[in-house]
Design an enzyme around this catalytic site. Structure first.
Site, PDB file in Angstrom:
ATOM      1  CD  GLU A  80      -7.670 -14.113   8.229  1.00 35.43           C
ATOM      2  OE1 GLU A  80      -6.530 -14.543   7.986  1.00 35.43           O
ATOM      3  OE2 GLU A  80      -8.365 -13.538   7.383  1.00 35.43           O
TER       4      GLU A  80
ATOM      5  CE  LYS B 259      -3.476  -3.811   8.563  1.00 31.34           C
ATOM      6  NZ  LYS B 259      -2.333  -3.456   7.742  1.00 31.34           N
TER       7      LYS B 259
ATOM      8  CE1 TYR C 214       4.470   3.980  14.622  1.00 31.84           C
ATOM      9  CE2 TYR C 214       2.368   3.407  15.637  1.00 31.84           C
ATOM     10  CZ  TYR C 214       3.213   3.404  14.544  1.00 31.84           C
ATOM     11  OH  TYR C 214       2.801   2.806  13.365  1.00 31.84           O
TER      12      TYR C 214
ATOM     13  NE  ARG D  72      -5.133   3.260   6.328  1.00 29.81           N
ATOM     14  CZ  ARG D  72      -6.357   2.750   6.324  1.00 29.81           C
ATOM     15  NH1 ARG D  72      -7.378   3.514   5.964  1.00 29.81           N
ATOM     16  NH2 ARG D  72      -6.553   1.487   6.661  1.00 29.81           N
TER      17      ARG D  72
ATOM     18  NE  ARG E 127      -5.167   0.049   3.976  1.00 33.86           N
ATOM     19  CZ  ARG E 127      -4.675   0.747   2.956  1.00 33.86           C
ATOM     20  NH1 ARG E 127      -5.080   0.508   1.723  1.00 33.86           N
ATOM     21  NH2 ARG E 127      -3.795   1.711   3.178  1.00 33.86           N
TER      22      ARG E 127
ATOM     23  CE  LYS F 177      -1.909  -2.358  11.974  1.00 35.58           C
ATOM     24  NZ  LYS F 177      -1.309  -2.278  10.689  1.00 35.58           N
TER      25      LYS F 177
ATOM     26  CB  CYS G  62      -1.022   0.001   1.136  1.00 33.75           C
ATOM     27  SG  CYS G  62      -0.296  -0.118   2.770  1.00 33.75           S
TER      28      CYS G  62
ATOM     29  CB  SER H 123      -0.657   5.497  13.971  1.00 30.84           C
ATOM     30  OG  SER H 123      -1.773   5.119  13.181  1.00 30.84           O
TER      31      SER H 123
HETATM   32  C1  PBG Z   1       0.057  -1.451   5.878  1.00 30.78           C
HETATM   33  C2  PBG Z   1      -0.023  -1.145   7.338  1.00 30.78           C
HETATM   34  C3  PBG Z   1      -0.882  -0.276   8.023  1.00 30.78           C
HETATM   35  C4  PBG Z   1      -0.441  -0.252   9.346  1.00 30.78           C
HETATM   36  C5  PBG Z   1       0.616  -1.148   9.444  1.00 30.78           C
HETATM   37  N1  PBG Z   1       0.843  -1.692   8.196  1.00 30.78           N
HETATM   38  C6  PBG Z   1      -1.965   0.603   7.540  1.00 30.78           C
HETATM   39  C7  PBG Z   1      -3.164   0.066   6.893  1.00 30.78           C
HETATM   40  O1  PBG Z   1      -3.432  -1.134   6.862  1.00 30.78           O
HETATM   41  O2  PBG Z   1      -3.870   0.916   6.344  1.00 30.78           O
HETATM   42  C8  PBG Z   1      -1.018   0.581  10.462  1.00 30.78           C
HETATM   43  C9  PBG Z   1      -0.116   0.841  11.618  1.00 30.78           C
HETATM   44  C10 PBG Z   1      -0.546   1.941  12.516  1.00 30.78           C
HETATM   45  O3  PBG Z   1      -1.645   2.517  12.413  1.00 30.78           O
HETATM   46  O4  PBG Z   1       0.261   2.286  13.397  1.00 30.78           O
HETATM   47  N2  PBG Z   1      -0.906  -2.266   5.354  1.00 30.78           N
END
Ligand code: PBG
Length: 326
Positions: free
Chosen positions: A233, A195, A313, A205, A217, A248, A122, A274
């Protein structure tokens, strides 16, 4: 037996006794620090919703990882922001792609830091989706080959662990097979197994410049309403050859983490994403929360719910605090 014979407060009377009966103890070895790498030189650009986190050029990255290693944080997770994006995300698997450059530079400058690479498209695709788009649909099987190529390119550069985060079906198997047939059977896979399609990825993002340019997504990431599906999964990823599995986001999914922990006897990681980080930082800036206490409570909760490893983080902040308390 109950009150007054039993008085739970007896074991809360001092910090010493509290330390002695504490059930969950966070350690620096639990932490993994995510980092964002960009092309160029001398770049250290703060990500506005993620204070203390930066887009780093490779030269700055090597400085940063030295600091991280000095704090004894065992691992970093790398995300790359390419100079050019295209429909097939070719910079993800290019030999001189940004992540490949970053891994080599880290391996040249610090010896004992483990390097984990996020394996996804991505950040590299012009449409911002995690797979190949055909007629407006994110396809599954054509994506697998590109993810496998990406994982091999990352392993060639020296990645210790690859972490597929795309949520395509069958990607762990495809990556495992490609790694093995390229001589990288020793490279571990940490799969983002459960996820969820989450609003908590918003700040990421911005940091990774990876927002989807159309749609969302939800046709590949999981529905936040589902728990049993997370277990399926995880089971699939393990059968396909994952070594570590991940849940996650972490905070809104502690129940999932707990269920995964109790049902599977493998290392479990949780991603304190994040948006979870940004909420704490923003509230703390407004003076509405005590940041250090809340950070500590969040990380402890994630560990208590079953995580062996926490991607966060806050890793540097938490490591500093742990050091102070030593
Ligand atoms: C990529 C990815 C994402 C995150 C980790 N790998 C974003 C998404 O799936 O849109 C998010 C990590 C975060 O928010 O700290 N696919």
């Amino acid at each position: 037996m109950h009150f007054p014979m039993r008085r739970p407060r007896r074991l809360r009377r001092s910090e010493t006794i509290r330390r002695m009966v504490r059930e969950t103890v966070l350690q620096v070895d639990d932490l993994i620090m995510p980092l964002f790498v960009v092309h160029g030189r001398g770049i250290r650009r703060e990500i506005p919703p993620m204070p203390g986190n930066y887009q780093l050029s490779v030269d700055q990255l090597t400085r940063e990882v030295k600091e991280i290693a000095a704090l004894r944080i065992p691992a970093v997770l790398l995300f790359g922001i390419p100079e050019r994006k295209d429909a097939h995300g070719s910079q993800a698997y290019a030999k001189d792609g940004i992540i490949q450059q970053a891994v080599r530079a880290i391996k040249d400058s610090v010896s004992d830091l483990l390097v984990i690479t996020d394996t996804c498209l991505c950040e590299y695709t012009s449409h911002g989706h995690c797979g190949v788009v055909e007629e407006g649909v994110v396809t599954n099987d054509p994506t697998l080959e590109l993810l496998a190529k990406t994982a091999v390119a990352q392993a060639e550069a020296g990645a210790d662990i690859v972490a597929p985060s795309d949520m395509m079906d069958g990607r762990v198997g495809a990556i495992r097979e490609a790694l093995s047939s390229s001589g990288f059977e020793e490279v571990a896979i940490m799969s983002y197994a459960a996820k969820y399609a989450s609003g908590f990825y918003g700040p990421f993002r911005m940091a990774a410049e990876s927002a989807p340019q159309f749609g969302d997504r939800r046709s590949y990431q999981m529905d936040p309403a589902n728990a049993a599906e997370a277990l399926r999964e995880v089971a699939m990823d393990l059968e396909e050859g994952a070594d570590i599995i991940m849940v996650k986001p972490a905070l809104a999914y502690l129940d999932i983490l707990w269920r995964v922990r109790t049902e599977f006897d493998v290392p479990v990681a949780a991603y304190n994403v994040s948006g979870e980080f940004a909420m704490v930082k923003a509230a703390a800036r407004l003076g509405w929360l005590e940041e250090e206490q809340v950070m500590w409570e969040i990380l402890t909760a994630i560990k208590r719910a079953g995580a062996d490893l926490i991607l966060t983080y806050f890793a540097k902040d938490a490591a500093r605090l742990l050091r102070q308390r030593e």
